[in-house]
Structures are given as C-alpha cells and as structure tokens.
Design a protein around this motif. Structure first.
Motif, PDB file in Angstrom:
ATOM      1  N   ARG A 179       0.298   7.259  -9.891  1.00 38.65           N
ATOM      2  CA  ARG A 179       0.432   7.519  -8.561  1.00 38.65           C
ATOM      3  C   ARG A 179       1.992   7.646  -8.316  1.00 38.65           C
ATOM      4  O   ARG A 179       2.382   8.569  -7.511  1.00 38.65           O
ATOM      5  CB  ARG A 179       0.074   6.246  -7.981  1.00 38.65           C
TER       6      ARG A 179
ATOM      7  N   LYS B  86      -2.784  21.669  -0.597  1.00 40.25           N
ATOM      8  CA  LYS B  86      -1.309  21.286  -0.538  1.00 40.25           C
ATOM      9  C   LYS B  86      -1.081  20.361   0.780  1.00 40.25           C
ATOM     10  O   LYS B  86      -0.277  19.365   0.940  1.00 40.25           O
ATOM     11  CB  LYS B  86      -0.442  22.584  -0.398  1.00 40.25           C
TER      12      LYS B  86
ATOM     13  N   GLU C 200      -2.014  16.816  -0.029  1.00 37.72           N
ATOM     14  CA  GLU C 200      -1.291  16.346  -0.915  1.00 37.72           C
ATOM     15  C   GLU C 200      -0.070  15.827  -0.307  1.00 37.72           C
ATOM     16  O   GLU C 200       0.637  14.839  -0.530  1.00 37.72           O
ATOM     17  CB  GLU C 200      -0.977  17.639  -2.031  1.00 37.72           C
ATOM     18  N   ILE C 201       0.707  16.593   0.463  1.00 40.18           N
ATOM     19  CA  ILE C 201       1.793  16.333   1.263  1.00 40.18           C
ATOM     20  C   ILE C 201       1.563  15.276   2.271  1.00 40.18           C
ATOM     21  O   ILE C 201       2.362  14.363   2.399  1.00 40.18           O
ATOM     22  CB  ILE C 201       2.577  17.444   1.891  1.00 40.18           C
TER      23      ILE C 201
ATOM     24  N   ARG D  26       5.619  25.709  -5.125  1.00 38.23           N
ATOM     25  CA  ARG D  26       4.470  26.159  -4.195  1.00 38.23           C
ATOM     26  C   ARG D  26       4.650  26.108  -2.612  1.00 38.23           C
ATOM     27  O   ARG D  26       3.623  26.190  -2.006  1.00 38.23           O
ATOM     28  CB  ARG D  26       3.231  25.219  -4.442  1.00 38.23           C
ATOM     29  N   PHE D  27       5.701  25.750  -2.430  1.00 39.50           N
ATOM     30  CA  PHE D  27       6.183  25.413  -1.005  1.00 39.50           C
ATOM     31  C   PHE D  27       7.121  26.411  -0.249  1.00 39.50           C
ATOM     32  O   PHE D  27       7.594  27.380  -0.973  1.00 39.50           O
ATOM     33  CB  PHE D  27       6.900  23.957  -0.905  1.00 39.50           C
TER      34      PHE D  27
ATOM     35  N   ASP E 297       0.898  -1.218   0.137  1.00 41.38           N
ATOM     36  CA  ASP E 297       0.017   0.074   0.104  1.00 41.38           C
ATOM     37  C   ASP E 297       0.817   1.411  -0.092  1.00 41.38           C
ATOM     38  O   ASP E 297       0.379   2.161  -0.020  1.00 41.38           O
ATOM     39  CB  ASP E 297      -0.968  -0.005   1.096  1.00 41.38           C
ATOM     40  N   TYR E 298       2.114   1.000   0.259  1.00 45.67           N
ATOM     41  CA  TYR E 298       2.979   2.241   0.035  1.00 45.67           C
ATOM     42  C   TYR E 298       3.890   2.015  -1.322  1.00 45.67           C
ATOM     43  O   TYR E 298       3.770   1.098  -1.879  1.00 45.67           O
ATOM     44  CB  TYR E 298       4.039   2.728   1.331  1.00 45.67           C
ATOM     45  N   LEU E 299       4.786   3.191  -1.562  1.00 49.68           N
ATOM     46  CA  LEU E 299       5.401   3.127  -2.806  1.00 49.68           C
ATOM     47  C   LEU E 299       7.039   2.568  -2.639  1.00 49.68           C
ATOM     48  O   LEU E 299       7.637   3.674  -1.895  1.00 49.68           O
ATOM     49  CB  LEU E 299       5.423   4.373  -3.677  1.00 49.68           C
TER      50      LEU E 299
ATOM     51  N   LEU F  48       6.247  15.392  -6.416  1.00 47.11           N
ATOM     52  CA  LEU F  48       6.082  15.870  -5.138  1.00 47.11           C
ATOM     53  C   LEU F  48       7.533  16.018  -4.528  1.00 47.11           C
ATOM     54  O   LEU F  48       8.092  16.889  -3.781  1.00 47.11           O
ATOM     55  CB  LEU F  48       5.079  15.546  -4.300  1.00 47.11           C
TER      56      LEU F  48
ATOM     57  N   ARG G 112       2.615   9.740   3.291  1.00 49.83           N
ATOM     58  CA  ARG G 112       2.021   8.174   3.708  1.00 49.83           C
ATOM     59  C   ARG G 112       2.643   7.109   2.714  1.00 49.83           C
ATOM     60  O   ARG G 112       2.913   5.920   3.069  1.00 49.83           O
ATOM     61  CB  ARG G 112       0.594   8.223   3.531  1.00 49.83           C
ATOM     62  N   GLU G 113       2.822   7.468   0.957  1.00 45.09           N
ATOM     63  CA  GLU G 113       2.986   6.731   0.222  1.00 45.09           C
ATOM     64  C   GLU G 113       4.531   6.489   0.155  1.00 45.09           C
ATOM     65  O   GLU G 113       5.209   5.238  -0.029  1.00 45.09           O
ATOM     66  CB  GLU G 113       2.552   6.960  -0.984  1.00 45.09           C
TER      67      GLU G 113
ATOM     68  N   GLY H 119       8.562  17.003   3.726  1.00 46.10           N
ATOM     69  CA  GLY H 119       7.041  16.942   4.068  1.00 46.10           C
ATOM     70  C   GLY H 119       6.633  17.651   5.379  1.00 46.10           C
ATOM     71  O   GLY H 119       5.509  18.357   5.643  1.00 46.10           O
TER      72      GLY H 119
ATOM     73  N   HIS I  12       1.569  12.160   0.343  1.00 47.39           N
ATOM     74  CA  HIS I  12       2.704  11.681  -0.249  1.00 47.39           C
ATOM     75  C   HIS I  12       3.611  11.181   0.764  1.00 47.39           C
ATOM     76  O   HIS I  12       4.329  10.053   0.580  1.00 47.39           O
ATOM     77  CB  HIS I  12       3.419  13.094  -0.837  1.00 47.39           C
TER      78      HIS I  12
ATOM     79  N   LEU J 195       9.272  19.316  -3.326  1.00 48.61           N
ATOM     80  CA  LEU J 195       9.751  19.440  -1.942  1.00 48.61           C
ATOM     81  C   LEU J 195      11.617  19.835  -1.949  1.00 48.61           C
ATOM     82  O   LEU J 195      11.875  20.586  -1.290  1.00 48.61           O
ATOM     83  CB  LEU J 195       9.549  18.307  -1.191  1.00 48.61           C
TER      84      LEU J 195
END
Lengths: 582, 594
Positions: free
Chosen positions: A80, B544, B547-548, A124-125, A58-60, A87, B553-554, B521, B551, A91
C-alpha cells in the motif's frame, strides 16, 4: 533519556521520545524517500513521498513530521505504501518538464532517482498545458518553474535561513508556484543572489545564469587575451564533479585544464584576498585606535553587501570599503598587469572562477568598472567551470597533469587561502593585525577558537571571541548565513553591539556552501571542503598576508602603502543604499 | 421599567459594579420569589413582556434574513409601515425576526395578538400588504390567500380552519432545538433573547457547573462536531482545557464555504446572541479569554447583527471582564474570512488569522498549538449552539433524539430539484428519503435521480440508497461524508459525469496546492473527466480515476484532500453505467456532446 519502544518493519527499537518516524527509520538503516527533507534544514511535509503505514490509522501519515509514540507499529514498505509513493512520483513527473538531457542534475536528481526506483517508464497522466515562463532576467540566478515540484525548501532557505524573503508560494491549486511577490522577476526584488535556493533544490528549478557561452566566445577570439582568477575553494570542490574524494585539492590540474581550454593566464585569487587583508587590517587598526565607526564589518561577500544595502542602508558606514578579492584581481589585471604587459583593455577578458553566485551580480556593478570596462568580464561557478573542463579534457581531468599559477599573481599566503572558510577572513586579518599592533611575531598563526564548526543552516552561525593584542582586547564576531547576520545588525542598530570587528559570510558555512558549489553537498562534504582549505594553509610556507613577497612588491611599485590614496583609489569601492520593497 | 433589564424597584440591588448572581434568571420571571414578591413589580414586568410579545396591542413581525431580503422583505417591511401609518393603526407595532427555515415561502410575516394564537403568513409580497392589513388587522379575519399556519400557544384557543404550524409538512418531522428561537424572536433585541431563555445556560454554568463538570457533561452527551469532521466535542474541549498557554482561544467557524449550505447563516442571523452565549460558555469551560468569530465576508447581515449582539452582551456583562460577577473574563471579536472555500478548514483558518495565506499547516494539533501557537478550540456555529441547551436541559433530554453514538439534532440545507427548499433541523440519523420528503420531493413533472450530499467533501447517492440514514457513520459506510449538512436533489436531466466534472473543477481550483496528492490529484481528476465529457475517454481512464481518488484519500495532507475524492469515487461507483455510455460517446441525459 526518555526512551520508548516502537516496531518498524517488524524490528523493535528503543528510541528517544520526540524524534520523527523518519529519523527512527534512518537509525535502523531503513531508507524512506523524502523529497522535501534536506538534512538539518527542516521539512515542509508537502511532497508526501515519505508516507508510511501506521497501524490504527486509515490514511498514510508522513514519516518526516510524525513524532514517534509508544507502541507504534509502522510499515515502511508495504504494498500500500509503495503504491502510494509510486503515484506521488508519477503525479509529480506529470507536471515536470522531463528535460533531463540538458539538466545539470541529471544523474543526481532526487526526482529522477525516485522515478527509477519505482519503475516509472511512462507518464499516464496529463502534462502541463503550456509551459510557464522561465525567469532569467537576474544576472545571477535563473528560475525555471516548470521543473519545480513545490517542495518549498527554497522558500525555507530564502525566508527562514537567509531572511531575504524574496520568494514564496503564490496562487492556489494546480497554479501554485514559487515566485517573487506579484510575479516579478528575481531581478526586480531584493534577491541578493546568494544561491541557497539552488543548493537546497532537490531538482534543478533554480540554477545559476550560465556565462560559459560568453567565455567560450572570448576563447575563440584570437585577439582576446583571456585571463582566469581561481578562488582557493574551486580546486578543492571541483573534484567532486569528477568523482574524486571531497576536499582534495586539484589546483595544478585546474590550471593545466584551463590552459588547455585556451586561457592565457591563470592567477590566484588568494593574492587578491591577501590585499584585502592588508587593507582591512589597516582600516581596523585606524578605527580601533580612534574608536570611530566601530564595529568594522567585512565586505568580501557580495551577497552580504547587497543585503546590507537593501535592508540596513544606514549601517553602510560600518562596512569595510575594500573590494572583494575577485574584484581586486580584476582591478590588478586591468591596471597593473595590462600596463606592464601593454595589452589593450578591450582585448583583455577576465574570468573569475568562484564558488559564488552573487559575484555574477557583483560584476555588473557600474562603480567597479575600470576605464569603462568591467573589472571581471565573466564569472563562472565551480559547476560551470567543471562543465567547461569536461568539454575540453573529458572525465580524465584528475589525471591531466599539473601547472603552476602565472606570474605576476602566482604567490599567495595561507591567510588568503582560508579566506573562504567561516572565520577565515578574521583569522587572516588577525595574523596581520597582531604583528602590526604589537610589533612582535605571532607564536602560532592558528586562531583555533574562531574556527567555526560546520553545522546545519538552522543552528548556530555566530561565534564571539575576545582576542588579546598587547595591552588591548579586540572583541570580534564571526557570523555566517544572512539570517544570523540580520541578528547582528539588529543588535548593532539598537546599540547593543560591543564588537570591534565582525566577519560576515552570506552563505551558511561560508563559501564551502556557496551558491555555485557542486550539488549534492552533505554536511560531511561541506566539512571536507573546509578542511581542504585549512590543509592548504598548513602546507604554505608563507601564512601571513604581509609576508607575501608579491604583496610587498605591489605596495612598493604600485600602491605605495596600505590605505594610501593610490590604494584607496584602486582597492576600495563605495556602496549605494538600495530600495527595500516591503 | 421600560425594558426587561431595567430595575423593577429599589429592592433590586444589581448594578454594573456588582452583578446579582441570578440577574439572567430574574429577567423573564422578575421578581424571583426569594428576592421579593411585590405585586407592582410583577405588574411592571408583565407590561414589558406584553410589549415585547404584542407591541402596542398587536405585533407584526417580518422575517428578515438574507433569504427573505432577497425575496423582498425590506420592501414588505416598508409597505407595512406605510400602510399602518396611512390607516392610522397606532395600536399595531412592527418588528423583525429571523428565519423559520422555509426559504421557499419567503417573505414570512407573523401577527401576534394577546388573545389569539400567532398567525403566520407566507409569500407576502409588497402588493399584498394592503390586503393583509385590511383583512387581518382591520376586518379582524384571516387573510386566506396568504395564511400559512397558526402557532400553538398555551392558554389560547386555536383558530378554526388554520393549520397548526407544527403539522405543516415542512415542519412536522423537524425537532427544532438550536434553531428554536429562529423566526420567533427579534434577533436585534437583548430583551427578546432573554424572554426566550437566552443566557440561562451561561448563568447556570457560572453559578453551578464547574468547568470539570462541564467536561463531564459533554462526555456523557456524546455530542459530535457538526462542521463536517464529526469530531468528539468532549475530547477536543478536554484537550484545550488541559493544555498550557498564557492565553487560550475559542473560535467560532462561521465560514460555511459550501455554496449549497446556508444553515449557519440562518442561525447567525436569527440568533446571534445565542452564538455569543455558547462561545462564552466554551471559554468558561476551557479557560479561554478570547473568542473570534471567523465570518464569511458575504454574511453582511450576520456581521451587523453579531456586532450589535456583542455590544449588547458587553453592556450587560455577558462579555468582558468578570462575567456575571464571576472571576471569568471573555471577549469576542469578529474577523472576516477571505471567502474562498478552503479557509474553513480549521488549520487554514488559524494560519489566515495569523496574517498568512489561509492554507493548511502540519501538526501539532490546534488544541495545544493553535492560533499564535496557543491552545485553541474551534467549532462550527451549530456545534456551539448545542452547548447552552445541554447545560439548561441536561444530558437525558439531549440524548432523546439522534442515534446512540451521535445523539441530538442536525441542521440540513435542502436545495435543488425540490418543491420546498430551505433549512431544517432533524434528529441525527433520519434517512435521505425523509429529508427529501420534507423538501416535498420533486416539483410536478420532474423526477429526482440522485442527491449530492455534503458539498465538496461529500458525494452522490443514487435513488436506490435514499434509505441510508444521514448520520456520519452510515454515510461513511456509503463512502461519503455528510460535510456541513447540505443536500442537493439532482433532477433526472442531470448528467452525472458532467456534474462530477464541474464539481471536480471547483475542487481543483479551491485546493490549496500544498501537498502532491491534493494538488496534482485533483487536477488530474478534472482533466480526465473533461476528456470523458468531450468524448475522448477510454476505459483505462476510469481505472486511473479510481487510482487517483484512492491515493488522495490515503495520502493527502488535510481533511479536504482526503474527503473531496469522495465525489469522484461515489460517482464512479453508483453511476458507472453513465461513464460506460460516455466512453461510447453517448450522454444519457443529453448534456454532453452537443
């Protein structure tokens, strides 16, 4: 071999057990971005840009450290996965300085590539609240933590490959950064300035301390006679910066471009290497005959010298006291050349152009000063000199035309040329030593069995060979990479060493992977650079140092003979035990 | 015969050189019928047991855990001692015990007498000691002001007008298994431990249950880890047992980094020998020779008691070479953790024990490549304590409580806006509301609007979801993890946005910083929440944040990175209205924008 079958992006393949998903994908030409993986150097698994989707999880998971398992179903580019990668990059960019316009890696930066690939137009961060301090106190290496993406490759290079271990991660959470212990500067710790951190960094968090400004100032000064020494590795790699084929020598072009930039003379550093070979061959012969202070260890790699001074000072007597080729060139320029052309030393400015970052440190050693002046006034890496040339002649550099080296230091032997290759010093010395010891001409000058393959920095790096010389057998070892050198020194310290002569190159794969070489360099490129050196050797008529007419002349006119008091005075130096902090 | 472990007569052949196989079973029932049946021996043993239970006639036990000490238990203990001396009450003995879990009622003092049920007094302070002694001991009547309850003891007639302990609101719904001995036994006495069934599990396993059968037993029990990840214990043990290694390690994770949890501290302080028995049993099953207790450095009392327990266990061959005459050897050392939050994560724990920075490392799994690259079994304190019970009482008994998939009991720490705060042990699957009821709900005049479950790997649940069962599977459906089992009741005056921001700051600070999603994150989450709390938030910020969080979690490297966004995710989901109001620069709770 034990094969298992997996499904990647709906393509089934049979692959050996134990390899990672990343390697499996590569074998299908599926590109997975991986910031913290450098081929053959291992991975930290920190960056998370290589995430993939595995059915049932369930995670990547990350492809770089996920071993394949029978029946795995993997998607490398599902929406996904792409969203997650985007992201991650976004980040990372948020904490990055984004000073791409002034960054050497602009256009060849892994982070920039990913930002473009994933179409990131704006951040955006939140960015960093205030920039971190740049550490530029070291004479050789600058560390800009604001660019760092914390992949940890430099830590691996410094701690695992080079075993110098001056940098590591400090602090936690968002404050995490790479730095020497207790926030010290690289100048205050045992950093040997090998520059492997620069070579492995996927962005440009580490880079050489530029001395271009200093050189340009000297070039502008009408009273200064600016003289360059060109290492044989430079013309072979410099083309990479201008898009020519790796390994192709542009020696004449570099000389011409340097002249256009305002250099008065350009000398061949390989001639300095020829002198080193002469001195080393005599010193080795003396020690071999007497059996004292064996093994003799080469001292032409400045980072290696600093390494042994810090970590194994008690073994310094094993080090050959000859200066490094560029320092010999500096000495020749500021003594022999200055005297014969009657130039005032304060108007003579010497610039060494090399693939090495440690030379930037070496030239600041006070014991190498000549009448109060440094033997080498500035040291430019290949990257820096490429910038200087681009400033002067632009991108048309490969077509700029050619010129020859200037007298009196224009002739070098093939032995001096291959000095930068792993095993090159050894081969050069053996060519001379054989004829000295045996008194007969060598049938073939090529010592194939000491030539090291280019390999990843984690594997090998040590070659042991027995060389038959007349009625004696010389036990030699060629080692590159400081981690491998440490192993040799440990054996020597515990009395298990049986060698007569050891060649040490501080950088893995020798000068072909030096800290000042152009980036990025794949193993193929490094291989090409090395092959380029051997090709140059083959083209030469003179392939042994002692047959170089300029060397003969220098000994006749100036140094009398190898290992004479005059030679010792000018061509040799001394080493100082240094502090070891932990 | 002065202690239980002394020989009763010369017929007992047990010695340090050759242990009697039923040495442990013999202690509380000495002599066992198949050995000999001398009346004198039985009498002697009765005397020792009476001394353990009732001292020189009457025994006063003062609860001495960290929580009780904070409430002044040491002064109370001193005051009782002085009072007994002053009144020349030589028939009254004084002892200590662990913690019953009702931390809101400290200091707890219990008084035992051979004829009457043990009476438990609560909220005893130094100045009330003369009153207590004078009433209960001298006047032989209940000290009404302080009395809490009486224990139910077989063969003793209950006292009138004193509530039964098991009927107290705080204890009624509890099923005390791993905490059974807590507060009823002297944690520094091996005799008392043996009297309370200590080491029976280990002894039984070594005599009767071969390691493969132990694994089978675990498999049938479906026991799950109690440390937050809810892993299958049987799987983990089977992996370690099957792995090759010149040495194997059993590590008890007593780090308990969640600031809102202290149930492990209570278990360690109140039943240290129980932990040692359980670890030894684990070592026996997986073939490990070394045990490490990875202890929170703030748990000084636990450290002292564990050290004492290890010394005592070694003296009677429960630790060391050839345990209980078998060919199994095992020993335990205590190592202090660095005291941060993340070192409790098991791979970080291992890297720290190896002398490096306590940060997460990448696979292979610890069960084959753990400490020093050798097979390593790591469990939380509570998980370990279930094992001896399982051996002694069996699978059927074990599965009487809890849910089908996750049987047994679970300890919870209740805190926040509650009338009764402390640690409880309940069947797995009771609802959040049940836990709040145990805690007595909000104090008068206050109201609970939400709960914070599971600390920094958990999340927040609103009142509407209080009926959610507290087992891992149900919690996961609500999008959070129950973590190590902490529940903080949040008062109506709590601003959920502000609370989330403060917790996010802690989370970001405690991140190891290795992987990008975790490090960047959590930093971005804390900055966006700061922005919203300071009235600069815009609607896209909420997007956002979502989304973070997803992200992280995955794609995060470790459990902490994958679970900690549960805080922000649950907060956004269940308290969305409060975020909306904050975007309009209005804080419904009146915490922000002052």
């Amino acid at each position: 071999m034990d094969l298992i079958s997996i499904l990647i992006d709906n393509r089934e393949i049979q692959i050996p057990r134990g390899i990672t998903v990343l390697e499996a994908a590569e074998s299908l030409d599926i590109k997975i971005p991986a910031l913290c993986v450098s081929p053959g150097w291992g991975t930290s698994g920190f960056c998370r840009s290589c995430v993939v989707e595995v059915e049932g999880e369930d995670y990547l998971p990350i492809a770089c450290s996920l071993p394949v398992q029978e029946g795995m179903i993997i998607k490398t580019n599902s929406p996904r996965v792409l969203e997650s990668r985007r992201l991650t990059v976004e980040l990372l960019l948020a904490r990055h300085t984004m000073d791409c316009a002034i960054c050497y890696r602009n256009g060849k930066c892994s982070l920039q590539d990913l930002a473009n690939t994933y179409g990131i137009k704006e951040s955006r961060f939140f960015t960093r609240e205030k920039p971190l301090e740049i550490d530029d106190k070291s004479p050789a290496i600058v560390h800009n933590p604001n660019r760092c993406i914390l992949c940890g490759l430099c830590v691996q290079a410094c701690c695992d490959i080079q075993t110098v271990s001056v940098i590591d991660f400090a602090h936690r959470g968002f404050d995490r950064m790479v730095e020497p212990a207790f926030g010290q500067s690289l100048d205050e710790v045992e950093c040997v300035a090998c520059g492997q951190c620069i070579q492995i960094c996927p962005v440009e968090s580490f880079y050489e301390k530029s001395e271009i400004d200093k050189v340009r100032e000297a070039l502008r000064d009408p009273h200064k006679e600016v003289v360059a020494f060109l290492s044989p590795s430079v013309p072979i790699s410099i083309g990479e910066e201008f898009g020519t084929e790796p390994g192709k020598s542009l020696s004449g072009e570099v000389i011409k471009a340097l002249k256009m930039a305002g250099f008065k003379k350009v000398f061949d550093t390989a001639l300095g290497a020829d002198l080193v070979i002469m001195e080393e061959a005599y010193e080795l012969l003396t020690r071999w005959n007497s059996g004292k202070n064996l093994p003799l260890i080469t001292s032409c790699s400045p980072e290696w010298v600093k390494f042994i001074e810090h970590f194994y000072p008690e073994l310094l007597p094993h080090l050959c006291s000859t200066k490094s080729p560029q320092q010999i060139m500096g000495t020749l320029a500021k003594t022999y050349f200055a005297e014969s052309t009657e130039i005032d030393l304060k108007n003579l400015f010497t610039v060494s152009i090399t693939p090495c970052t440690a030379e930037k440190f070496e030239r600041t050693r006070p014991e190498l000063n000549i009448q109060g002046f440094p033997g080498v006034d500035a040291c430019l890496t290949i990257k820096e000199v490429a910038r200087l040339i681009r400033m002067t002649v632009g991108d048309s550099f490969p077509d700029v035309g050619t010129e020859e080296f200037d007298q009196p230091f224009e002739v070098s032997s093939g032995a001096g040329v291959i000095f930068g290759a792993t095993g090159g010093v050894m081969e050069g010395v053996l060519r001379t030593l054989y004829e000295l010891k045996v008194g007969k001409k060598l049938k073939s000058v090529v010592f194939e069995n000491i030539r090291e393959e280019v390999r990843t920095s984690y594997s090998g790096g040590l070659r042991e060979v027995e060389v038959q010389m007349g009625n004696g057998t010389l036990q030699v070892a060629v080692v590159h990479g400081l981690g491998n050198a440490r192993r040799i020194l440990e054996a020597l310290r515990s009395g298990k060493s049986r060698y007569h002569f050891i060649e040490v190159k501080g950088c893995p794969n020798g000068c072909a992977q030096g800290g000042g070489q152009p980036i990025p360099a794949t193993l193929e490129v490094i291989q090409a650079r090395k092959r380029g050196l051997y090709l140059e050797d083959e083209k030469r008529e003179i392939r042994k140092a002692h047959e170089n007419p300029r060397i003969k002349e220098l000994y006749e006119k100036f140094f009398k003979k190898p290992a004479s008091p005059t030679a010792r005075k000018f061509l040799h130096t001394e080493f100082t035990p240094r502090e070891h902090y932990l | 015969m002065k202690t239980l472990t002394d020989k009763c007569c010369s017929k007992c052949w047990d010695s340090e050189l050759q242990r009697c196989p039923v040495f442990t079973e013999c202690q509380p029932q000495r002599p066992l019928p198949h050995c000999h049946t001398d009346e004198a021996c039985i009498r002697q043993r009765e005397e020792v047991m009476n001394r353990l239970r009732y001292g020189a006639g009457t025994l006063i036990r003062v609860g001495m855990g960290t929580c009780s000490q904070q409430a002044g238990a040491s002064s109370v203990l001193g005051a009782i001692f002085i009072e007994l001396q002053r009144r020349n009450l030589s028939h009254v003995s004084l002892s200590i015990t662990g913690c019953l879990g009702n931390c809101f009622q400290e200091v707890v003092v219990s008084i035992s007498h051979p004829k009457y049920p043990t009476v438990v007094y609560a909220q005893v302070s130094e100045d009330k000691v003369p009153y207590l002694i004078s009433e209960h001991i001298e006047k032989k009547r209940i000290a009404r002001e302080l009395v809490l309850a009486q224990l139910e003891e077989p063969g003793k007639k209950p006292l009138g007008h004193v509530p039964a302990f098991k009927n107290l609101d705080f204890f009624r719904k509890q099923i005390r298994r791993v905490s059974e001995r807590c507060g009823h036994m002297d944690p520094e006495s091996l005799d008392d431990f043996l009297l309370h069934g200590g080491f029976l599990g280990l002894s039984k396993a070594i005599r009767e249950v071969k390691p493969p059968d132990m694994l089978k037993l675990l498999k049938e029990s479906k026991l799950k880890g109690r440390g937050g990840s809810g892993e299958d214990v049987a799987d983990k043990w089977a992996h370690v047992a099957a792995a090759d290694g010149e040495e194997k390690y059993v590590i008890c994770n007593a780090h308990e980094g969640d600031p809102a949890s202290f149930k492990d501290r209570r278990l360690l302080e109140s039943d240290p020998l129980g932990v040692i028995e359980a670890m030894t049993l684990a070592g026996y099953t997986v073939g490990a020779g070394k045990g490490v207790i990875f202890l929170n450095p703030e748990y000084e009392l636990a450290k002292k008691r564990l050290e004492l327990a290890i010394t005592k266990a070694r003296a009677f061959n429960y630790l060391g070479k050839e345990i209980l005459g078998s060919n199994f050897s095992f020993d335990i050392e205590i190592r202090l953790s660095p005291g941060d939050y993340l070192s409790g994560e098991e791979t970080s724990l291992v890297t720290f024990l190896e002398g490096k920075a306590g940060v997460r490392r990448v696979p292979p799994p610890l069960t084959s490549h753990g400490l020093w690259n050798l097979p390593t079994l790591i469990h939380n304190v509570e998980t370990f304590l279930n094992i001896p019970l399982l051996v002694v009482k069996g699978v059927d008994w074990f599965r009487e409580q809890g849910t089908g998939n996750s049987p047994g009991t679970r300890c919870w720490t209740l805190s926040g806006c509650l009338q009764r705060r402390g640690t409880v042990e309940v069947p797995i699957g009771v609802s959040i509301q049940d836990l709040l009821d145990m805690g007595g709900g909000a104090p008068p005049g206050k109201k609970i609007k939400a709960v914070h479950v599971g600390g920094y790997v958990g999340g927040y649940l609103p009142e509407g979801l209080f009926q959610t069962p507290s087992d891992d599977a149900s919690m996961k459906k609500s999008g959070i993890s129950s973590g190590i089992g902490s529940l903080v009741a949040l008062e109506e005056t709590t601003c959920m946005v502000h609370k989330t921001w403060q917790d996010a700051l802690f989370t970001a600070k405690e991140e190891c910083g290795q992987c990008t999603p975790g490090r960047e994150g959590s930093y971005q989450i804390s900055r966006f929440l700061e922005k919203i709390c300071q009235g600069r938030g815009v609607r896209s910020d909420l997007q956002k944040l979502k989304e973070i969080a997803s992200h992280m979690r995955e794609a995060s490297m470790c459990t902490y990175g994958r679970l900690s966004p549960g805080l922000i995710a649950s907060s956004l989901e269940y308290f969305h209205a409060e975020y909306e109001e904050h975007l309009q620069k209005h804080c419904p709770a009146g915490v922000c924008f002052k």
